[in-house]
Design an enzyme around this catalytic site. Structure first.
Site, PDB file in Angstrom:
ATOM      1  N   LYS A  90       0.844  -1.189   0.000  1.00  0.00           N
ATOM      2  CA  LYS A  90       0.000   0.000   0.000  1.00  0.00           C
ATOM      3  C   LYS A  90       0.888   1.251   0.000  1.00  0.00           C
ATOM      4  O   LYS A  90       2.098   1.152   0.186  1.00  0.00           O
ATOM      5  CB  LYS A  90      -0.925  -0.063   1.223  1.00  0.00           C
ATOM      6  CG  LYS A  90      -1.897  -1.258   1.167  1.00  0.00           C
ATOM      7  CD  LYS A  90      -2.761  -1.325   2.413  1.00  0.00           C
ATOM      8  CE  LYS A  90      -3.799  -2.431   2.294  1.00  0.00           C
ATOM      9  NZ  LYS A  90      -4.697  -2.463   3.490  1.00  0.00           N
TER      10      LYS A  90
ATOM     11  N   TYR B  54     -12.229  -2.795  -3.562  1.00  0.00           N
ATOM     12  CA  TYR B  54     -12.841  -2.801  -2.225  1.00  0.00           C
ATOM     13  C   TYR B  54     -14.374  -2.719  -2.281  1.00  0.00           C
ATOM     14  O   TYR B  54     -15.012  -2.232  -1.343  1.00  0.00           O
ATOM     15  CB  TYR B  54     -12.271  -1.657  -1.385  1.00  0.00           C
ATOM     16  CG  TYR B  54     -10.875  -1.940  -0.862  1.00  0.00           C
ATOM     17  CD1 TYR B  54     -10.601  -3.104  -0.126  1.00  0.00           C
ATOM     18  CD2 TYR B  54      -9.821  -1.050  -1.078  1.00  0.00           C
ATOM     19  CE1 TYR B  54      -9.331  -3.368   0.367  1.00  0.00           C
ATOM     20  CE2 TYR B  54      -8.546  -1.317  -0.587  1.00  0.00           C
ATOM     21  CZ  TYR B  54      -8.307  -2.471   0.132  1.00  0.00           C
ATOM     22  OH  TYR B  54      -7.052  -2.733   0.630  1.00  0.00           O
TER      23      TYR B  54
HETATM   24  N1  UDP Z   1      -9.630  -1.100   7.273  1.00  0.00           N
HETATM   25  C1  UDP Z   1      -9.677   0.039   8.049  1.00  0.00           C
HETATM   26  N2  UDP Z   1     -10.429   0.020   9.196  1.00  0.00           N
HETATM   27  C2  UDP Z   1     -11.115  -1.085   9.590  1.00  0.00           C
HETATM   28  C3  UDP Z   1     -11.071  -2.237   8.786  1.00  0.00           C
HETATM   29  C4  UDP Z   1     -10.316  -2.214   7.630  1.00  0.00           C
HETATM   30  O1  UDP Z   1      -9.055   1.051   7.718  1.00  0.00           O
HETATM   31  O2  UDP Z   1     -11.769  -1.045  10.642  1.00  0.00           O
HETATM   32  C5  UDP Z   1      -8.823  -1.085   6.034  1.00  0.00           C
HETATM   33  C6  UDP Z   1      -7.474  -1.762   6.202  1.00  0.00           C
HETATM   34  O3  UDP Z   1      -6.532  -1.057   5.395  1.00  0.00           O
HETATM   35  C7  UDP Z   1      -7.718  -3.144   5.638  1.00  0.00           C
HETATM   36  C8  UDP Z   1      -8.657  -2.821   4.483  1.00  0.00           C
HETATM   37  O4  UDP Z   1      -9.512  -1.807   5.009  1.00  0.00           O
HETATM   38  O5  UDP Z   1      -6.515  -3.764   5.235  1.00  0.00           O
HETATM   39  C9  UDP Z   1      -9.483  -3.957   3.959  1.00  0.00           C
HETATM   40  O6  UDP Z   1     -10.202  -4.549   5.016  1.00  0.00           O
HETATM   41  P1  UDP Z   1     -10.305  -6.130   5.152  1.00  0.00           P
HETATM   42  O7  UDP Z   1     -11.291  -6.422   6.223  1.00  0.00           O
HETATM   43  O8  UDP Z   1     -10.523  -6.726   3.808  1.00  0.00           O
HETATM   44  O9  UDP Z   1      -8.851  -6.509   5.722  1.00  0.00           O
HETATM   45  P2  UDP Z   1      -7.604  -7.252   5.014  1.00  0.00           P
HETATM   46  O10 UDP Z   1      -8.167  -8.280   4.076  1.00  0.00           O
HETATM   47  O11 UDP Z   1      -6.805  -6.176   4.311  1.00  0.00           O
HETATM   48  O12 UDP Z   1      -6.815  -7.862   6.142  1.00  0.00           O
END
Ligand code: UDP
Ligand code: MG
Length: 161
Positions: free
Chosen positions: A20, A60
């Site tokens: 990122k 997303y």
């Molecule tokens: N994210 C955030 N706040 C939250 C949850 C997620 O900023 O409470 C962001 C974080 O960068 C995360 C991304 O959104 O990596 C995607 O969320 P996901 O639940 O898919 O997590 P990941 O698969 O990246 O672990």
């Protein structure tokens, strides 16, 4: 049989990993590549780019109703990302383990997030969370011509061939 030989030679799975904007700014690209290389995974695609809001909205899509969605898109568009496709046995699950918990505060030491980040909003790295999602994300970020299949010279040290 073709199925078992592909399982044994480890070519059956690919995943999308992305540094990122905070990861790129903090010069973590090399460290992350090193971790995936030394684990034994094979790099089959990689590029640095400024992500558009369109591609980020698609990437997303499932999170579009979350309260953090707009700040997430702003963060992801704040600078270049490095997107990579890694290939190998169980690479989707293994990558998630190497990346660590979404919440950096919960991520274990030894994981990318657990070693390099303190807060969920700046958690350095992305990795696809299932085989189906990996296929969708690879198709979103890469054209087929940007993915390169190549033979591992030391295949028999990584897999029972
Ligand atoms: N994210 C955030 N706040 C939250 C949850 C997620 O900023 O409470 C962001 C974080 O960068 C995360 C991304 O959104 O990596 C995607 O969320 P996901 O639940 O898919 O997590 P990941 O698969 O990246 O672990
Ligand atoms: Mg996710």
């Amino acid at each position: 049989c073709a199925f078992y030989s592909s399982v044994l030679s480890g070519v059956q799975e690919r995943t999308l990993v992305a540094l990122k904007p905070d990861g790129v700014q903090r010069r973590l690209v090399g460290d992350v590549i090193k971790r995936f290389e030394q684990r034994g995974f094979k790099l089959v695609g990689m590029k640095l780019l400024q992500a558009s809001e369109v591609i980020l909205a698609e990437h997303y899509h499932d999170l579009r109703r979350k309260p953090f969605y707009s700040s997430l898109i702003r963060y992801m568009a704040s600078g270049p990302v490095v997107v990579m496709v890694w290939e190998g046995h169980n690479v989707v699950r293994s990558s998630r383990l190497m990346v660590g918990d979404t919440d950096s505060a919960q991520a274990k030491p030894g994981t990318v997030r657990g070693d390099f980040s303190v807060h969920i909003s700046r958690n350095v790295i992305h990795a696809s969370d299932s085989v189906e999602v990996a296929e969708r994300e690879i198709g979103l970020w890469f054209h087929v011509s940007e993915l390169v299949s190549w033979d591992n010279a030391d295949q028999s040290n990584l897999y029972q061939v």
